[in-house]
Design an enzyme around this catalytic site. Structure first.
Site, PDB file in Angstrom:
ATOM      1  N   GLU A 129      -6.201   3.323  -5.429  1.00  0.00           N
ATOM      2  CA  GLU A 129      -7.331   4.177  -5.217  1.00  0.00           C
ATOM      3  C   GLU A 129      -8.166   5.338  -5.207  1.00  0.00           C
ATOM      4  OE1 GLU A 129     -10.275   4.007  -0.808  1.00  0.00           O
ATOM      5  OE2 GLU A 129      -8.316   4.934  -1.002  1.00  0.00           O
ATOM      6  N   ASP A 143       0.703  -1.073   0.399  1.00  0.00           N
ATOM      7  CA  ASP A 143      -0.050   0.036  -0.095  1.00  0.00           C
ATOM      8  C   ASP A 143       0.493   1.364  -0.017  1.00  0.00           C
ATOM      9  OD1 ASP A 143      -2.382   1.448   0.614  1.00  0.00           O
ATOM     10  OD2 ASP A 143      -3.533  -0.661   1.211  1.00  0.00           O
ATOM     11  N   ASP A 193      -3.259   4.017  -2.338  1.00  0.00           N
ATOM     12  CA  ASP A 193      -4.766   5.072  -1.530  1.00  0.00           C
ATOM     13  C   ASP A 193      -4.785   6.614  -1.653  1.00  0.00           C
ATOM     14  OD1 ASP A 193      -5.373   4.339   1.101  1.00  0.00           O
ATOM     15  OD2 ASP A 193      -4.824   6.245   1.697  1.00  0.00           O
ATOM     16  N   HIS A 226     -10.811  -4.073   2.944  1.00  0.00           N
ATOM     17  CA  HIS A 226     -11.379  -3.257   4.448  1.00  0.00           C
ATOM     18  C   HIS A 226     -11.459  -2.201   4.233  1.00  0.00           C
ATOM     19  CE1 HIS A 226      -8.245  -0.942   1.919  1.00  0.00           C
ATOM     20  NE2 HIS A 226      -8.337  -0.189   3.422  1.00  0.00           N
ATOM     21  N   ASP A 227     -13.005  -1.573   3.756  1.00  0.00           N
ATOM     22  CA  ASP A 227     -13.732  -0.684   3.661  1.00  0.00           C
ATOM     23  C   ASP A 227     -14.847  -0.489   3.260  1.00  0.00           C
ATOM     24  OD1 ASP A 227     -11.108   1.317   4.245  1.00  0.00           O
ATOM     25  OD2 ASP A 227     -11.261   2.010   2.398  1.00  0.00           O
TER      26      ASP A 227
END
Ligand code: TEU
Ligand code: CA
Length: 560
Positions: free
Chosen positions: A257, A99, A200, A330-331
């Site tokens: 993202e 990430d 991210d 994970h969100d």
């Protein structure tokens, strides 16, 4: 013209390290835990592992608040553990992507500690400071995690900007020194041998100069302001520079993202000549929610909206660009609870959703536990929640006079902690995740839904995912075929074809808990039809007029 790249032929498995596997009994997942489960990921058939952040962090946002980009979080292990992980991944012929969180750092990063210490600090301009207006924050922008994006800092009497939590100050990308430091850090990890980055919140690096107020669209002092910081005026310059200075020098997998991105933006961000990333996470399909009220509002997700969004992205990125395929991360809440049925038809609907996604064109992403059909959790009290977004939202909503029960309902449906409860390895205490006390509660259904049980059951969700992934490797039409939606007005059945050379793949998915009919007149033009996979046993026989069982999914290979 079919340009093949390794990342187009990969299947990615996402690990949220804190919740994956604890090796030393402190209740927190760690790198040695991950190493001990690489066989499991390999068994599934994924060949790329994406690690959510493992860098040093005070964990206000579970590692997305980084205090040292070049070191490993103590709770997860050491750099030697990480190097062992990379080596073990590579020895299996797999790849590792990390990430890249560079919109912000932790407020405990040495850059920020320097920056906040004095207006004259050489690091002052590493972050975005503002004196405020008449003793008030510079504008009304609302933080993604509630409240103002501006935090007043006593020491120097100014405000700093944070799109996310107060402990995640935004880096000032206008400062060339910030950019250079970020690029150096990227080289550092690439030289260690990683195979790519998940980037991210990468489209929020450039903020609109002057920080204009956002229009009032809801009650309260703070307003959503994404139009002032997503795809800001200098974003393209920063990304082009990042490509020139770093990414163009290597063969990496890069996934951005990009909340709110349109296919047009995707085509420019992923353009082979000028784009900076291979592919991106679009959001339209998971927000296929025509209702109002935002994330925490009423749930009005609808399959036809979802189909429209998926079809749009499949079609518009057909000849240029490349899609990611995902329903969870994970969100997000657990997909079987959100888009399927986590009661009576949990297994069927988990497999149906996987079928619908994995037969599309793009690179599939599997989020840990999805391959077991793990479900949402409903903690009784707000204190049991760990997610900073959830806790802040609850506090702000209660202060604004919100009702506890309806807030808890929204949290049960949407909290990010739904996807962050520990992975279920077996039916032993804490699902085999830890011998200690887990950092967040475990879903009580682990005795029924766990990896050990599913590895030994040929009809399990896990085995079904394994077959879907194997099919992708076996049939080029799944990787490269052209997507076309069929019966696009059917309210319950999502069907599409993939066509390549003489082969046609037909995918039929019943998104409802009732039997539904499927009638496709074109079928008679095909002489041969073969069922490749289906989620009922025995599979349904393909006829031009057939009835699908609840959540039934089936994939056929057709030949004229
Ligand atoms: O998420 C960025 C993002 O777009 C958020 O708005 C997302 O919608 C959020 O999770 C609200 O539900 C990334 C990470 O994936 C997330 O885990 C981090 O919390 C966030 O960035 C800040 O680093
Ligand atoms: Ca541990």
């Amino acid at each position: 013209m079919k340009k093949t790249n390794w990342w187009k032929e990969s299947v990615v498995y996402q690990i949220y390290p804190r919740s994956f596997k604890d090796s030393n009994g402190d209740g927190i997942g760690d790198l040695q835990g991950i190493i001990s489960k690489l066989d499991y990921i390999q068994e599934l058939g994924a060949d790329v592992v994406w690690l959510s952040p493992v860098y040093k962090s005070p964990n206000d946002d579970n590692g997305y608040d980084i205090s040292d980009y070049r070191d490993i979080m103590d709770e997860f292990g050491t750099m030697a553990d990480w190097e062992q992980l990379l080596q073990d991944v590579h020895e299996r012929g797999m790849k590792l992507i990390m990430d890249l969180v560079v919109n912000h750092t932790s407020d405990e990063h040495s850059w920020f500690m320097e920056s906040r210490s004095s207006k004259d600090s050489e690091y002052r301009d590493y972050y975005i400071w503002h004196p405020g207006t008449d003793g008030r924050p510079p504008n009304n922008w609302e933080s993604v995690f509630s409240g103002s994006v501006w935090q007043y800092d006593e020491k120097t009497g100014e405000y700093y900007l944070h799109l996310y939590s107060t402990k995640q100050p935004d880096l000032n990308w206008e400062n060339p020194k910030v950019r250079e430091d970020v690029y150096d850090m990227m080289h550092f990890w690439i030289q260690k041998g990683i195979d790519g980055f998940r980037m991210d919140t990468i489209t929020t690096l450039s903020k609109t100069p002057g920080f204009p107020d956002a229009p009032q669209v809801k009650e309260g002092p703070f307003q959503p302001a994404t139009q002032y910081y997503i795809n800001g005026p200098r974003l393209q310059d920063y990304l082009a520079e990042m490509k020139r200075e770093v990414l163009s020098k290597y063969d990496l997998m890069t996934v951005g993202e990009t909340p709110g991105a349109t296919p047009e933006e995707a085509l420019s961000l992923t353009d082979e000549e000028t784009g900076v990333m291979n592919m991106l996470f679009q959001w339209e399909h998971i927000e296929a929610d025509p209702g109002t009220g935002g994330k925490w509002g009423e749930d009005t997700w609808s399959m036809p909206e979802f189909r429209r969004a998926m079809t749009k992205w499949q079609v518009e990125l057909e000849s240029r660009g490349w899609n990611t395929l995902y329903l969870s991360n994970h969100d997000q809440p657990r997909q079987v609870s959100r888009f399927g049925n986590d009661g009576e038809y949990r297994g069927e609907s988990a497999k149906m959703l996987a079928t619908c996604l994995h037969m599309m064109k793009g690179t599939p992403f599997v989020y840990q536990g999805e391959e077991l059909g793990m479900t949402n959790v409903a903690f009784e009290t707000i204190e049991e929640y760990r997610c900073v977004e959830t806790r802040n939202m609850y506090r702000a909503a209660i202060e604004a006079g919100g009702d506890h029960d309806s807030l808890m309902k929204a949290i049960h449906r949407k909290s990010r902690d739904n996807g962050r409860t520990p992975m279920h390895w077996n039916a032993e205490a804490n699902g085999g995740f830890t011998t200690g006390t887990p950092w967040i509660g475990i879903n009580p259904n682990y005795p029924k839904i766990n990896a050990e049980r599913q590895l030994g059951d040929p009809n399990s969700v896990f085995q079904y995912y394994k077959r879907l992934i194997a099919l992708r490797r076996e049939y080029p039409v799944i990787k490269w075929g052209t997507y076309q939606v069929i019966l696009e007005d059917d309210p319950y059945v999502y069907s599409y074809s993939r066509v390549m050379d003489e082969q046609t793949l037909l995918v039929i998915c019943n998104f409802s808990d009732q039997p539904r009919s499927f009638r496709w007149d074109t079928l008679h033009t095909y002489a041969r039809k073969q069922l490749l996979i289906g989620n009922y046993n025995p599979g349904v026989e393909l006829e031009s007029d057939m009835t699908l069982r609840p959540y039934e999914a089936a994939v056929y290979l057709l030949q004229s």
